[in-house]
Design a protein around this motif. Structure first.
Motif, short mmCIF file in Angstrom:
data_model
loop_
_atom_site.label_atom_id
_atom_site.label_comp_id
_atom_site.label_asym_id
_atom_site.label_seq_id
_atom_site.Cartn_x
_atom_site.Cartn_y
_atom_site.Cartn_z
N MET A 1 0.83 -1.20 0.00
CA MET A 1 0.00 0.00 0.00
C MET A 1 0.86 1.25 0.00
O MET A 1 0.56 2.24 -0.69
CB MET A 1 -0.93 -0.01 1.21
N THR A 2 1.95 1.24 0.77
CA THR A 2 2.84 2.40 0.85
C THR A 2 3.51 2.67 -0.49
O THR A 2 3.60 3.82 -0.93
CB THR A 2 3.91 2.19 1.93
N PHE A 3 3.97 1.62 -1.15
CA PHE A 3 4.68 1.79 -2.41
C PHE A 3 3.75 2.10 -3.58
O PHE A 3 4.14 2.84 -4.50
CB PHE A 3 5.49 0.54 -2.74
N THR A 4 2.55 1.53 -3.58
CA THR A 4 1.71 1.61 -4.78
C THR A 4 0.34 2.23 -4.58
O THR A 4 -0.31 2.61 -5.56
CB THR A 4 1.50 0.21 -5.36
N GLY A 5 -0.15 2.29 -3.33
CA GLY A 5 -1.48 2.82 -3.09
C GLY A 5 -2.58 1.82 -3.34
O GLY A 5 -3.77 2.16 -3.30
N VAL A 6 -2.22 0.54 -3.62
CA VAL A 6 -3.23 -0.50 -3.85
C VAL A 6 -2.89 -1.71 -3.01
O VAL A 6 -1.81 -1.84 -2.46
CB VAL A 6 -3.31 -0.90 -5.34
N THR A 7 -3.85 -2.64 -2.91
CA THR A 7 -3.66 -3.85 -2.12
C THR A 7 -2.82 -4.86 -2.90
O THR A 7 -2.68 -4.76 -4.13
CB THR A 7 -5.01 -4.48 -1.78
N PRO A 8 -2.26 -5.87 -2.22
CA PRO A 8 -1.52 -6.92 -2.93
C PRO A 8 -2.32 -7.62 -4.01
O PRO A 8 -1.79 -7.94 -5.08
CB PRO A 8 -1.13 -7.88 -1.80
N SER A 9 -3.61 -7.87 -3.77
CA SER A 9 -4.42 -8.54 -4.79
C SER A 9 -4.59 -7.68 -6.03
O SER A 9 -4.59 -8.18 -7.17
CB SER A 9 -5.79 -8.92 -4.21
N THR A 10 -4.73 -6.37 -5.85
CA THR A 10 -4.82 -5.46 -7.00
C THR A 10 -3.49 -5.35 -7.71
O THR A 10 -3.41 -5.35 -8.95
CB THR A 10 -5.29 -4.07 -6.55
N LEU A 11 -2.43 -5.28 -6.94
CA LEU A 11 -1.09 -5.17 -7.52
C LEU A 11 -0.78 -6.34 -8.43
O LEU A 11 -0.12 -6.19 -9.47
CB LEU A 11 -0.04 -5.09 -6.41
#
Length: 292
Positions: free
Chosen positions: A255-265
């Motif tokens: 979330m910190t690096f991308t603003g999305v959850t692992p499942s979205t990433l």
């Protein structure tokens, strides 16, 4: 070689070309991209542990909207950590470019700028290289094949690297240890290994690589975890194998690096396209997963 790497409703297609052989400049990898459409809000740029150089040519023009709300267009350079928080987006139609990933140990020599000045920012290639950037763009447009374009870019990068001083060998060693350990090496151990104080390592590393050692290690760890998620690994296993305290720790880091959850990433096209554009990464990953 060309192949369609990715398709979905809002990203019509990525056509990807790869060089047939390794170039002359060590620490450099490249791929050619033809993107017919990046519609809507654009493509989220995911932070990566390399300095990215994108040299565009042809009729289309890529646009990058950065975290500060500025818009950049044309050939671009993105420093380590660009995309942090998921705030950087790439847009455009009928875009053709050669994308180059530079190890931070060679980025200073090739780009001619201190990597610390590029920390988490996007700049135009013209800002760094002036008229040379325009000449390279014209030459890429005149080339009749991806092979010729790769040869052209390889020659430019090799010439620029040979004409500049490398990073300190201690700094290069420290980066190598961070990379091969997937970000899990202790920074105080690195200082002891190279015979420097922690303060000296922090200062030299930051100025020559572009991030402080600890942040660089976190970025490398995140990148390794992100690609395992894209490869289909479950978040719990990825967290355990990647040095996170638990799955919640991985969730917070993503979330910190991308603003999305692992499942979205795991479904991000910026990462999914790596399978075609940078096959060595995924080949290594598959070998690793097959033995665990």
């Amino acid at each position: 070689m060309r192949s369609t790497a990715y398709e979905r409703d809002d990203v019509t297609a990525w056509d990807v070309a790869r060089p047939a052989r390794t170039g002359r400049a060590a620490g450099v990898s490249m791929a050619g991209f033809g993107v017919r459409s990046l519609a809507g809000v654009g493509l989220r740029m995911v932070p990566h542990p390399a300095v990215m150089l994108a040299v565009e040519f042809g009729d289309g023009t890529p646009f990058v909207d950065d975290a500060a709300g500025r818009q950049h267009r044309g050939s671009l350079v993105a420093g380590l950590g660009v995309g942090f928080g998921g705030a950087v987006r790439v847009r455009g139609e009928n875009v053709e470019c050669v994308q180059v990933r530079l190890s931070p140990t060679v980025a200073r020599a090739i780009l001619g700028v201190c990597p610390a000045e590029l920390e988490s920012v996007v700049v135009t290639l013209e800002d760094l290289w002036g008229r040379e950037a325009s000449r390279i763009r014209e030459q890429l447009g005149d080339a009749t094949s991806w092979t010729d374009r790769f040869v052209l870019i390889d020659a430019v990068l090799a010439r620029r690297r040979e004409a500049a001083s490398p990073v300190d060998p201690e700094v290069a060693w420290a980066w190598h240890r961070i990379a091969v350990s997937r970000g899990l090496v202790r920074i105080d151990h690195l200082a002891a290994e190279v015979g420097w104080s922690r303060k000296r390592l922090w200062s030299r590393f930051h100025s020559q690589i572009g991030l402080p050692p600890k942040r660089a290690a976190k970025l490398v760890r995140f990148d390794h975890a992100a690609h395992r998620l894209v490869a289909g690994e479950g978040a719990a296993r990825v967290a355990a194998d990647s040095g996170y305290a638990d799955q919640s720790h991985l969730h917070r880091d993503v979330m910190t690096f991308t603003g999305v959850t692992p499942s979205t990433l795991a479904g991000e096209p910026w990462l999914a396209v790596d399978d075609t554009a940078w096959p060595s990464r995924r080949s290594d990953l598959r070998r690793q997963l097959s033995t665990t």
